[in-house]
Design a protein around this motif. Structure first.
Motif, PDB file in Angstrom:
ATOM      1  N   ALA A   1       0.834  -1.203   0.000  1.00 18.46           N
ATOM      2  CA  ALA A   1       0.000   0.000   0.000  1.00 18.46           C
ATOM      3  C   ALA A   1       0.868   1.252   0.000  1.00 18.46           C
ATOM      4  O   ALA A   1       0.611   2.206  -0.751  1.00 18.46           O
ATOM      5  CB  ALA A   1      -0.919  -0.011   1.218  1.00 18.46           C
ATOM      6  N   THR A   2       1.915   1.255   0.821  1.00 18.12           N
ATOM      7  CA  THR A   2       2.829   2.407   0.859  1.00 18.12           C
ATOM      8  C   THR A   2       3.588   2.550  -0.448  1.00 18.12           C
ATOM      9  O   THR A   2       3.768   3.663  -0.967  1.00 18.12           O
ATOM     10  CB  THR A   2       3.837   2.225   2.019  1.00 18.12           C
ATOM     11  N   PHE A   3       4.014   1.427  -1.000  1.00 24.15           N
ATOM     12  CA  PHE A   3       4.769   1.433  -2.249  1.00 24.15           C
ATOM     13  C   PHE A   3       3.937   2.012  -3.383  1.00 24.15           C
ATOM     14  O   PHE A   3       4.401   2.860  -4.162  1.00 24.15           O
ATOM     15  CB  PHE A   3       5.211   0.004  -2.584  1.00 24.15           C
ATOM     16  N   LEU A   4       2.689   1.556  -3.511  1.00 27.75           N
ATOM     17  CA  LEU A   4       1.810   2.046  -4.576  1.00 27.75           C
ATOM     18  C   LEU A   4       1.486   3.521  -4.385  1.00 27.75           C
ATOM     19  O   LEU A   4       1.348   4.264  -5.368  1.00 27.75           O
ATOM     20  CB  LEU A   4       0.527   1.219  -4.595  1.00 27.75           C
ATOM     21  N   ASP A   5       1.378   3.944  -3.134  1.00 23.24           N
ATOM     22  CA  ASP A   5       1.073   5.353  -2.872  1.00 23.24           C
ATOM     23  C   ASP A   5       2.220   6.259  -3.310  1.00 23.24           C
ATOM     24  O   ASP A   5       2.007   7.342  -3.845  1.00 23.24           O
ATOM     25  CB  ASP A   5       0.796   5.532  -1.372  1.00 23.24           C
ATOM     26  N   LYS A   6       3.475   5.800  -3.094  1.00 20.88           N
ATOM     27  CA  LYS A   6       4.631   6.623  -3.436  1.00 20.88           C
ATOM     28  C   LYS A   6       4.980   6.583  -4.921  1.00 20.88           C
ATOM     29  O   LYS A   6       5.556   7.533  -5.456  1.00 20.88           O
ATOM     30  CB  LYS A   6       5.841   6.177  -2.610  1.00 20.88           C
TER      31      LYS A   6
ATOM     32  N   GLY B   1       2.717   5.819  -7.401  1.00 22.73           N
ATOM     33  CA  GLY B   1       1.516   5.873  -8.232  1.00 22.73           C
ATOM     34  C   GLY B   1       1.586   6.938  -9.322  1.00 22.73           C
ATOM     35  O   GLY B   1       0.814   6.888 -10.288  1.00 22.73           O
ATOM     36  N   GLY B   2       2.464   7.927  -9.189  1.00 25.89           N
ATOM     37  CA  GLY B   2       2.554   8.991 -10.185  1.00 25.89           C
ATOM     38  C   GLY B   2       3.498   8.701 -11.331  1.00 25.89           C
ATOM     39  O   GLY B   2       3.762   9.574 -12.161  1.00 25.89           O
ATOM     40  N   LEU B   3       4.034   7.481 -11.392  1.00 30.25           N
ATOM     41  CA  LEU B   3       4.985   7.152 -12.461  1.00 30.25           C
ATOM     42  C   LEU B   3       4.375   7.318 -13.839  1.00 30.25           C
ATOM     43  O   LEU B   3       4.980   7.929 -14.732  1.00 30.25           O
ATOM     44  CB  LEU B   3       5.488   5.714 -12.285  1.00 30.25           C
ATOM     45  N   GLU B   4       3.187   6.759 -14.035  1.00 30.76           N
ATOM     46  CA  GLU B   4       2.563   6.798 -15.362  1.00 30.76           C
ATOM     47  C   GLU B   4       2.235   8.225 -15.781  1.00 30.76           C
ATOM     48  O   GLU B   4       2.481   8.612 -16.924  1.00 30.76           O
ATOM     49  CB  GLU B   4       1.292   5.945 -15.350  1.00 30.76           C
ATOM     50  N   LYS B   5       1.704   9.012 -14.839  1.00 28.23           N
ATOM     51  CA  LYS B   5       1.382  10.397 -15.146  1.00 28.23           C
ATOM     52  C   LYS B   5       2.635  11.194 -15.495  1.00 28.23           C
ATOM     53  O   LYS B   5       2.651  11.979 -16.449  1.00 28.23           O
ATOM     54  CB  LYS B   5       0.659  11.030 -13.959  1.00 28.23           C
ATOM     55  N   SER B   6       3.702  10.990 -14.731  1.00 29.34           N
ATOM     56  CA  SER B   6       4.959  11.696 -14.999  1.00 29.34           C
ATOM     57  C   SER B   6       5.542  11.287 -16.337  1.00 29.34           C
ATOM     58  O   SER B   6       6.088  12.118 -17.074  1.00 29.34           O
ATOM     59  CB  SER B   6       5.972  11.399 -13.874  1.00 29.34           C
TER      60      SER B   6
ATOM     61  N   MET C   1      11.959   1.704 -14.526  1.00 34.67           N
ATOM     62  CA  MET C   1      11.339   1.657 -13.208  1.00 34.67           C
ATOM     63  C   MET C   1       9.909   1.142 -13.290  1.00 34.67           C
ATOM     64  O   MET C   1       9.438   0.445 -12.391  1.00 34.67           O
ATOM     65  CB  MET C   1      11.382   3.046 -12.566  1.00 34.67           C
ATOM     66  N   GLN C   2       9.188   1.495 -14.391  1.00 36.52           N
ATOM     67  CA  GLN C   2       7.843   0.964 -14.567  1.00 36.52           C
ATOM     68  C   GLN C   2       7.880  -0.552 -14.672  1.00 36.52           C
ATOM     69  O   GLN C   2       7.083  -1.253 -14.058  1.00 36.52           O
ATOM     70  CB  GLN C   2       7.205   1.559 -15.831  1.00 36.52           C
ATOM     71  N   GLN C   3       8.832  -1.059 -15.473  1.00 37.18           N
ATOM     72  CA  GLN C   3       8.938  -2.510 -15.634  1.00 37.18           C
ATOM     73  C   GLN C   3       9.359  -3.166 -14.322  1.00 37.18           C
ATOM     74  O   GLN C   3       8.854  -4.221 -13.942  1.00 37.18           O
ATOM     75  CB  GLN C   3       9.954  -2.837 -16.742  1.00 37.18           C
ATOM     76  N   ALA C   4      10.301  -2.512 -13.624  1.00 36.34           N
ATOM     77  CA  ALA C   4      10.766  -3.053 -12.351  1.00 36.34           C
ATOM     78  C   ALA C   4       9.632  -3.077 -11.328  1.00 36.34           C
ATOM     79  O   ALA C   4       9.515  -4.000 -10.536  1.00 36.34           O
ATOM     80  CB  ALA C   4      11.939  -2.238 -11.815  1.00 36.34           C
TER      81      ALA C   4
ATOM     82  N   THR D   1      11.837   2.232  -4.242  1.00 34.45           N
ATOM     83  CA  THR D   1      11.218   3.491  -3.832  1.00 34.45           C
ATOM     84  C   THR D   1      12.270   4.583  -3.720  1.00 34.45           C
ATOM     85  O   THR D   1      12.081   5.708  -4.184  1.00 34.45           O
ATOM     86  CB  THR D   1      10.512   3.310  -2.476  1.00 34.45           C
ATOM     87  N   GLU D   2      13.408   4.272  -3.080  1.00 36.12           N
ATOM     88  CA  GLU D   2      14.487   5.269  -2.972  1.00 36.12           C
ATOM     89  C   GLU D   2      15.047   5.618  -4.341  1.00 36.12           C
ATOM     90  O   GLU D   2      15.400   6.780  -4.602  1.00 36.12           O
ATOM     91  CB  GLU D   2      15.593   4.701  -2.080  1.00 36.12           C
ATOM     92  N   ARG D   3      15.090   4.632  -5.209  1.00 34.10           N
ATOM     93  CA  ARG D   3      15.590   4.896  -6.561  1.00 34.10           C
ATOM     94  C   ARG D   3      14.662   5.853  -7.293  1.00 34.10           C
ATOM     95  O   ARG D   3      15.107   6.753  -8.001  1.00 34.10           O
ATOM     96  CB  ARG D   3      15.686   3.570  -7.308  1.00 34.10           C
ATOM     97  N   TYR D   4      13.349   5.686  -7.089  1.00 33.32           N
ATOM     98  CA  TYR D   4      12.381   6.569  -7.737  1.00 33.32           C
ATOM     99  C   TYR D   4      12.548   8.001  -7.246  1.00 33.32           C
ATOM    100  O   TYR D   4      12.595   8.951  -8.023  1.00 33.32           O
ATOM    101  CB  TYR D   4      10.978   6.050  -7.432  1.00 33.32           C
ATOM    102  N   VAL D   5      12.623   8.165  -5.920  1.00 30.33           N
ATOM    103  CA  VAL D   5      12.769   9.511  -5.357  1.00 30.33           C
ATOM    104  C   VAL D   5      14.100  10.139  -5.775  1.00 30.33           C
ATOM    105  O   VAL D   5      14.174  11.306  -6.132  1.00 30.33           O
ATOM    106  CB  VAL D   5      12.668   9.437  -3.814  1.00 30.33           C
ATOM    107  N   LEU D   6      15.185   9.326  -5.737  1.00 28.41           N
ATOM    108  CA  LEU D   6      16.516   9.833  -6.066  1.00 28.41           C
ATOM    109  C   LEU D   6      16.612  10.244  -7.530  1.00 28.41           C
ATOM    110  O   LEU D   6      17.225  11.242  -7.874  1.00 28.41           O
ATOM    111  CB  LEU D   6      17.560   8.758  -5.760  1.00 28.41           C
TER     112      LEU D   6
END
Length: 367
Positions: free
Chosen positions: A226-231, A233-238, A317-320, A340-345
């Protein structure tokens, strides 16, 4: 197993060995555990593993052995009688006995050894409550001798284990834990998750995380997903926004080159018909146009390269993310923090999309 029966079984499960209660004793904090489980916790704390202390009399005899409740971490004094002096939870023991006697074992289910080769599995005769694995006689003797650190493990018969739950689900879970995560320090299956440290734990590791929030694998996975999807979730939009900006900058880059060619031809045509006095103007004008378009081209090229790299990273990252969400619970927990850290970084190294939009609008207006 019905939902009500499954919920009751969860209530009747010891949080230390994750099995049905055996001789449940109650601590002063009102939490109950198997007597052998509390004995194991007490022995580890007494040996100094947990850093807990034992108060001694002047003659050196133990007067008060203090442990911490595995659930609420409250300090519990065992007194001079130790674990033997803890009161038995008679009501809970009776409920467990009735529940176990009423449980129906599924027909035609044969418990198989989790260690044997896949093509030649033998019938399991023992189940280790600490390792959470089924063993046949040969594998138990070869890989789980009751000596050394393994001597503290609690073994029950496969029939006892079978009567405590769905064998198919248990064998699948045991196989997964044995192949995916075994604690290097304690050589036990890592069946717990420390929410505070965000790491997998075995039963032996729990005492090294005092006052930390510890969950079982299943509930920890649900919470982390749940936390992972929340953080993320904006990948597709971005990704869509970046594709739009990238397409726009590529179009501008082409227009810049076309405009450069058109301006150069216009200036050269005008200068050829001008008087010799206009030669100085011609040179100045050409230099201005060349410099301006060169700067624009460099800036736009850098933006294109910048966004291309980010687009490729987002695709990876989407595939991962898809692969991680479809993986096993253990692999998900091991990889969710890193991804998650990779996405933020990744986004911290790139300019905000609003700056690209401003540059896009400004350059479009200029041309």
């Amino acid at each position: 197993m019905s939902e009500n029966k499954q919920n009751l079984e969860e209530v009747l499960t010891c949080s230390v060995c994750v099995q049905m209660f055996r001789e449940p004793v109650v601590l002063s904090c009102q939490h109950s555990f198997c007597k052998e489980c509390i004995r194991s916790v007490a022995e580890k704390s007494k040996s100094g593993v947990t850093g807990e202390q034992t108060t001694c009399s002047p003659e050196g005899e133990d007067v008060r052995h203090v442990i911490h409740c595995p659930v609420c971490r409250a300090p519990i004094s065992l007194g001079t009688d130790g674990v033997a002096g803890l009161p038995l939870n008679f009501q809970l023991a009776e409920i467990v006995e009735r529940f176990s006697s009423d449980a129906k074992v599924e027909d035609n289910i044969i418990p198989h050894c989790a260690v044997c080769e896949e093509d030649n599995k033998s019938k399991a005769v023992k189940y280790c409550c600490y390792c959470r694995l089924l063993y046949c006689d040969d594998c138990l003797s070869a890989y789980h001798p009751m000596k050394g650190s393994l001597k503290q493990h609690r073994l029950i018969t496969s029939e006892e284990h079978l009567s405590q739950g769905n064998m198919k689900d248990q064998e699948k879970n045991n196989s997964q834990l044995s192949t995916e995560s075994t604690c290097d320090q304690h050589d036990q299956a890592m069946s717990l998750y420390c929410v505070t440290c965000r790491m997998l734990l075995c039963l032996g590791c729990v005492v090294e995380h005092p006052e930390h929030k510890v969950r079982d694998i299943v509930s920890a996975t649900e919470k982390e997903k749940a936390t992972f999807l929340d953080k993320t979730g904006g990948l597709e939009k971005s990704a869509k926004e970046i594709k739009r900006c990238l397409s726009g900058f590529k179009g501008i880059q082409n227009n810049i080159q076309e405009n450069h060619d058109l301006h150069t031809k216009a200036i050269q045509s005008a200068s050829s018909a001008a008087l010799e006095a206009l030669n100085s103007w011609k040179t100045s004008a050409l230099e201005t146009v060349k410099t301006r378009h060169s700067d624009w081209s460099v800036q736009c090229g850098a933006s294109v390269k910048h966004l291309s790299i980010l687009e490729e990273e987002l695709e990876r990252m989407q595939q991962a993310s898809k692969d991680l969400l479809s993986s096993t619970d253990v692999k998900f927990l091991q990889g969710s923090k890193v991804l998650t850290e990779r996405y933020v970084l990744s986004f911290s190294y790139f300019l905000p999309l609003s700056l690209f939009n401003q540059a896009f609008d400004k350059t479009s207006t200029t041309h």
